[in-house]
Structure formats: structure tokens, C-alpha cells
Design a protein around this motif. Structure first.
Motif, PDB file in Angstrom:
ATOM      1  N   VAL A  12      -7.564   6.820  -2.612  1.00 37.29           N
ATOM      2  CA  VAL A  12      -7.219   6.543  -1.218  1.00 37.29           C
ATOM      3  C   VAL A  12      -7.080   5.033  -1.010  1.00 37.29           C
ATOM      4  O   VAL A  12      -6.148   4.559  -0.348  1.00 37.29           O
ATOM      5  CB  VAL A  12      -8.257   7.152  -0.249  1.00 37.29           C
ATOM      6  N   TRP A  13      -8.009   4.263  -1.589  1.00 37.42           N
ATOM      7  CA  TRP A  13      -7.921   2.799  -1.488  1.00 37.42           C
ATOM      8  C   TRP A  13      -6.626   2.295  -2.135  1.00 37.42           C
ATOM      9  O   TRP A  13      -5.978   1.383  -1.614  1.00 37.42           O
ATOM     10  CB  TRP A  13      -9.122   2.139  -2.169  1.00 37.42           C
ATOM     11  N   LEU A  14      -6.259   2.868  -3.269  1.00 37.87           N
ATOM     12  CA  LEU A  14      -5.016   2.471  -3.924  1.00 37.87           C
ATOM     13  C   LEU A  14      -3.824   2.766  -3.010  1.00 37.87           C
ATOM     14  O   LEU A  14      -2.949   1.913  -2.828  1.00 37.87           O
ATOM     15  CB  LEU A  14      -4.853   3.198  -5.257  1.00 37.87           C
TER      16      LEU A  14
ATOM     17  N   ILE B 112      -1.187   0.092  -1.425  1.00 35.28           N
ATOM     18  CA  ILE B 112       0.261   0.201  -1.590  1.00 35.28           C
ATOM     19  C   ILE B 112       0.940   0.228  -0.223  1.00 35.28           C
ATOM     20  O   ILE B 112       1.950  -0.444  -0.001  1.00 35.28           O
ATOM     21  CB  ILE B 112       0.616   1.444  -2.434  1.00 35.28           C
ATOM     22  N   ALA B 113       0.365   1.002   0.722  1.00 37.15           N
ATOM     23  CA  ALA B 113       0.939   1.087   2.072  1.00 37.15           C
ATOM     24  C   ALA B 113       0.919  -0.266   2.774  1.00 37.15           C
ATOM     25  O   ALA B 113       1.810  -0.566   3.570  1.00 37.15           O
ATOM     26  CB  ALA B 113       0.180   2.120   2.907  1.00 37.15           C
ATOM     27  N   ALA B 114      -0.084  -1.085   2.473  1.00 36.78           N
ATOM     28  CA  ALA B 114      -0.204  -2.410   3.098  1.00 36.78           C
ATOM     29  C   ALA B 114       0.546  -3.475   2.292  1.00 36.78           C
ATOM     30  O   ALA B 114       0.402  -4.670   2.550  1.00 36.78           O
ATOM     31  CB  ALA B 114      -1.674  -2.800   3.224  1.00 36.78           C
ATOM     32  N   ASP B 115       1.345  -3.030   1.319  1.00 35.51           N
ATOM     33  CA  ASP B 115       2.096  -3.933   0.442  1.00 35.51           C
ATOM     34  C   ASP B 115       1.168  -4.870  -0.335  1.00 35.51           C
ATOM     35  O   ASP B 115       1.463  -6.054  -0.520  1.00 35.51           O
ATOM     36  CB  ASP B 115       3.134  -4.730   1.247  1.00 35.51           C
ATOM     37  N   ASP B 116       0.021  -4.327  -0.730  1.00 36.05           N
ATOM     38  CA  ASP B 116      -0.955  -5.070  -1.528  1.00 36.05           C
ATOM     39  C   ASP B 116      -1.477  -4.160  -2.646  1.00 36.05           C
ATOM     40  O   ASP B 116      -2.648  -3.787  -2.665  1.00 36.05           O
ATOM     41  CB  ASP B 116      -2.111  -5.545  -0.642  1.00 36.05           C
ATOM     42  N   PRO B 117      -0.590  -3.790  -3.592  1.00 37.27           N
ATOM     43  CA  PRO B 117      -1.041  -2.883  -4.649  1.00 37.27           C
ATOM     44  C   PRO B 117      -2.144  -3.477  -5.526  1.00 37.27           C
ATOM     45  O   PRO B 117      -3.016  -2.753  -6.000  1.00 37.27           O
ATOM     46  CB  PRO B 117       0.216  -2.600  -5.457  1.00 37.27           C
ATOM     47  N   ARG B 118      -2.144  -4.796  -5.684  1.00 35.12           N
ATOM     48  CA  ARG B 118      -3.207  -5.441  -6.472  1.00 35.12           C
ATOM     49  C   ARG B 118      -4.561  -5.221  -5.810  1.00 35.12           C
ATOM     50  O   ARG B 118      -5.538  -4.862  -6.466  1.00 35.12           O
ATOM     51  CB  ARG B 118      -2.920  -6.932  -6.629  1.00 35.12           C
TER      52      ARG B 118
END
Length: 134
Positions: A25-27, A31-37
Motif C-alpha cells: 500500500v505504501w508503494l 507511486i500515486a504521489a509520483d514518489d516511487p523511491r
């Protein structure tokens, strides 16, 4: 006897499995927040937490309690005290944060108000629930 062990094993793994699922879910949130790292880092932390609980939970009492798997009445009472102490710590922090947000007209005011209200409603609801059921 084997059924008891498998049931116990399933209960022991509920929190680690939930932690792994929460990692995904955190991943997804990253990704949704444009912060996959950031999402990958959060997922790795949750996976590490799950692994520690799964491995150390059978060897050390604090990890067993974090896993929500008390083995006897003493540990069950201890877990209840831990949860009550957590509530007694979080409630004043929420109230203080809410007061600060209101006083400073912070943009986070609705979040603090919502969390504080939710905490209070949970406290009220559980108080009435447990007082009637026992």
C-alpha cells in the motif's frame, strides 16, 4: 494438537502479513504521489518490520507482544497495559496538536481536529461497548 499449532501459527503471522500488505500500500501511495523511491523505502521498512516480527517473535517477548501474540495471562495483561499506555500518550498529543493548529490557524487544522475527534469517539464507543459486554 496439530490443528492448534497451525491455528496458533496463523495468529502469529497475522501482523507480519498485514505489515507486508501495508508495504505494498505504501508503494502504491508513493507511486500515486509520483514518489516511487519514497514508496519503495516505506515498503522496505514495512518488510523489515514484518521479518523482525516473524523471526524474533518466537524468541523474544517484546516482539511477541508487538506481534499481538501473548502466550499466557501475564503477557495478555502486559499487552493491555501497553495499549492503554499508548492511548494515554497519544490523546494528549492530539489535543495539544489540535490546540496549536487552531491557535496558529495552521492549514493542518482539519486533520488535527479530525484525528482528535476520532480518538475521542473511539474512547467513548469502546467505553460503552466494554462496560455493557462485561
Amino acid at each position: 494438537m496439530n490443528d492448534t499449532r497451525s491455528g496458533s501459527r496463523g495468529r502469529q503471522m497475522m501482523v507480519p502479513i498485514f505489515a507486508v500488505l501495508l508495504g505494498f500500500v505504501w508503494l502504491a501511495a508513493g507511486i500515486a504521489a509520483d514518489d516511487p523511491r519514497g514508496g519503495l523505502i516505506a515498503m522496505a521498512i514495512m518488510f523489515l518490520y514484518a521479518a523482525v516480527l516473524a523471526v524474533a517473535g518466537s524468541r523474544a517477548e517484546p516482539f511477541r507482544l508487538l506481534r499481538g501474540d501473548p502466550q499466557d495471562e501475564r503477557q495478555a495483561r502486559l499487552l493491555t497495559r501497553v495499549q492503554a499506555s499508548t492511548q494515554l500518550t497519544i490523546a494528549p498529543v492530539l489535543v495539544a496538536g489540535t490546540l496549536w493548529a487552531v491557535a496558529t490557524n495552521a492549514s493542518s487544522e482539519p486533520v488535527w481536529l479530525g484525528l482528535t475527534a476520532f480518538n475521542g469517539l473511539c474512547q467513548l464507543g469502546y467505553t460503552f461497548y466494554y462496560s455493557k459486554s462485561h
